[in-house]
Write an enzyme that holds these catalytic residues in place. Structure first.
Site, mmCIF file in Angstrom:
data_model
loop_
_atom_site.group_PDB
_atom_site.id
_atom_site.type_symbol
_atom_site.label_atom_id
_atom_site.label_comp_id
_atom_site.label_asym_id
_atom_site.label_seq_id
_atom_site.Cartn_x
_atom_site.Cartn_y
_atom_site.Cartn_z
ATOM 1 C CG ASP A 265 -0.121 0.596 2.448
ATOM 2 O OD1 ASP A 265 -0.114 1.825 2.654
ATOM 3 O OD2 ASP A 265 0.516 -0.202 3.173
ATOM 4 C CB CYS A 305 -5.877 4.430 -18.011
ATOM 5 S SG CYS A 305 -5.399 6.162 -18.003
HETATM 6 ZN ZN ZN Z 1 -3.107 6.237 -18.534
#
Ligand code: ZN
Ligand code: GUN
Length: 370
Positions: A265, A305
């Site tokens: 994390d 993305c």
């Molecule tokens: Zn990206």
């Protein structure tokens, strides 16, 4: 035990596994975004699912102050409260107090700190940390540990390690939901191999569902950091998850995974996003830089993305520091990058091409070999 850990593939010490938790079956190596206040700043839970986030970390300390664990409990637990159907992990609170509030004072009873709400002294004991985490209801809860910086030396390191072992017993005794919440112990002991060894053995004897390696990423050199991780992973059970807390940078995650760690994390991807920095295979891209003014390429032309499909560097340059959308888009991309890195580690280990993946990763990040 409220988890199942099935190793699906190995390469030397590296492993790829399925970690089945009450709310989600996760693939390891696993990166956990940090959602301190019950949110990953700037992202909706739909977006987190869309980028393949499997588990989020919340902080007991922050949630206990606001909205309070009693209210979260009353409203049906943190999953429901934040509208997150997948897995959650809460950290125990001691580390956040010690790292955020220099006024924190640690005794055998627990951690005493000044409430940031009204300035009154408050005491967080191991029992209370577990009670709060039981109310919050995460899939994985962490034992309260006595954390000292790795850069200090002397008897304080030993005291903190033994206290961490005593506190873990108080945590185990206080834990009311072992059927649906997994209590992980945390290995402390600074950079001292003897102390680390005592702590690992002590925790393994307590037969917990998983183990974390704590007290790292606090300014020690990489060599010492990797040495501690290597020692702890070698001594921890093969059939249980190993979590390196507060780590880290993409390179650290690749190295620790090669050493047999499974979970990580770090606030870095989202924090650095707010300062205008994108994570890319070559390292970092500073969107504030003047060279971005008229750069019509995406942040990373190889990234799949939503941000890289739809927005240019020039546009994000224009937003960064001026509009919240700038850091939101960068956080989205950076978390996508970390989650994609986790997925690539997993599949390369399962498919027996982990060394090739690591070579490729290193070649892109250090093209001149430096
Ligand atoms: Zn990206
Ligand atoms: N987060 C990063 N390092 C640590 C640690 O050593 N203990 C806890 N509880 N949380 C951490």
């Amino acid at each position: 035990m409220a988890l199942r850990f099935e190793v699906l593939g190995r390469f030397n010490r590296a492993r790829a596994a399925q970690l089945t938790l009450p709310h989600f079956a996760c693939q390891t190596p696993l990166f956990m975004p940090v959602g301190t206040q019950g949110t990953i700043k700037g992202l909706t839970t739909d977006q987190l699912e869309e980028i393949g986030c499997q588990i989020i970390l919340g902080n007991t300390y922050h949630l206990a102050l606001r909205p309070t664990s009693e209210l979260i409990d009353e409203l049906g637990g943190l999953h429901k409260f934040m509208n997150w159907p997948r897995a959650l992990l809460t950290d125990s609170g001691g580390f956040q107090m010690v790292s955020l509030l220099h006024l924190a004072d640690i005794t055998e009873k627990g951690v005493t700190f000044q409430s940031p709400v009204d300035g009154k002294p408050m005491l967080l004991t191991p029992e209370e940390s577990i009670q709060i985490q039981n109310r919050i209801g995460a899939d994985i809860i962490m034992a309260l540990d006595d954390v000292v910086r790795t850069t200090i030396t002397g008897p304080r390191i030993e005291e903190a390690m033994y206290r961490t072992l005593r506190w873990v017993d108080r945590c185990i005794a206080a834990h009311k939901r072992p059927h649906d919440q997994n209590l992980f112990g945390i290995v402390q002991g600074g950079l001292d191999p003897v102390l680390r060894d005592i702590c690992v053995r002590g925790l393994v004897d307590r037969n917990l569902p998983g183990y974390a390696i704590g007290g790292l990423a606090g300014g020690e050199d990489k060599d010492s950091f990797w040495r501690v991780v290597a020692q702890c992973t070698a001594a921890l059970p093969e059939d249980k998850p190993r979590y390196v807390m507060g780590v880290g940078y993409p390179l650290d995650i690749v190295v620790c995974s090669a050493l047999g760690a499974d979970m990580y994390d770090c606030v870095y991807p989202t924090r650095t996003a707010r300062f205008g920095t994108a994570l890319v295979p070559e390292g970092v891209l500073k969107l504030k830089h003047n060279a971005m003014v008229n750069d019509t390429r995406p942040i990373d032309p190889t990234c799949a993305c939503m941000v890289c499909k739809n927005y240019t560097r020039a546009y994000i340059h224009c937003l960064v520091t001026k509009d919240a959308m700038g850091s939101q888009l960068l956080s989205y991309h950076n978390l996508y990058y970390m989650l994609q890195l986790s997925r690539n580690l997993h599949s390369s280990i399962v498919e027996g091409r982990f060394p090739e993946f690591v070579c490729d990763f290193l070649q892109k990040m250090f093209p001149k070999g430096d």
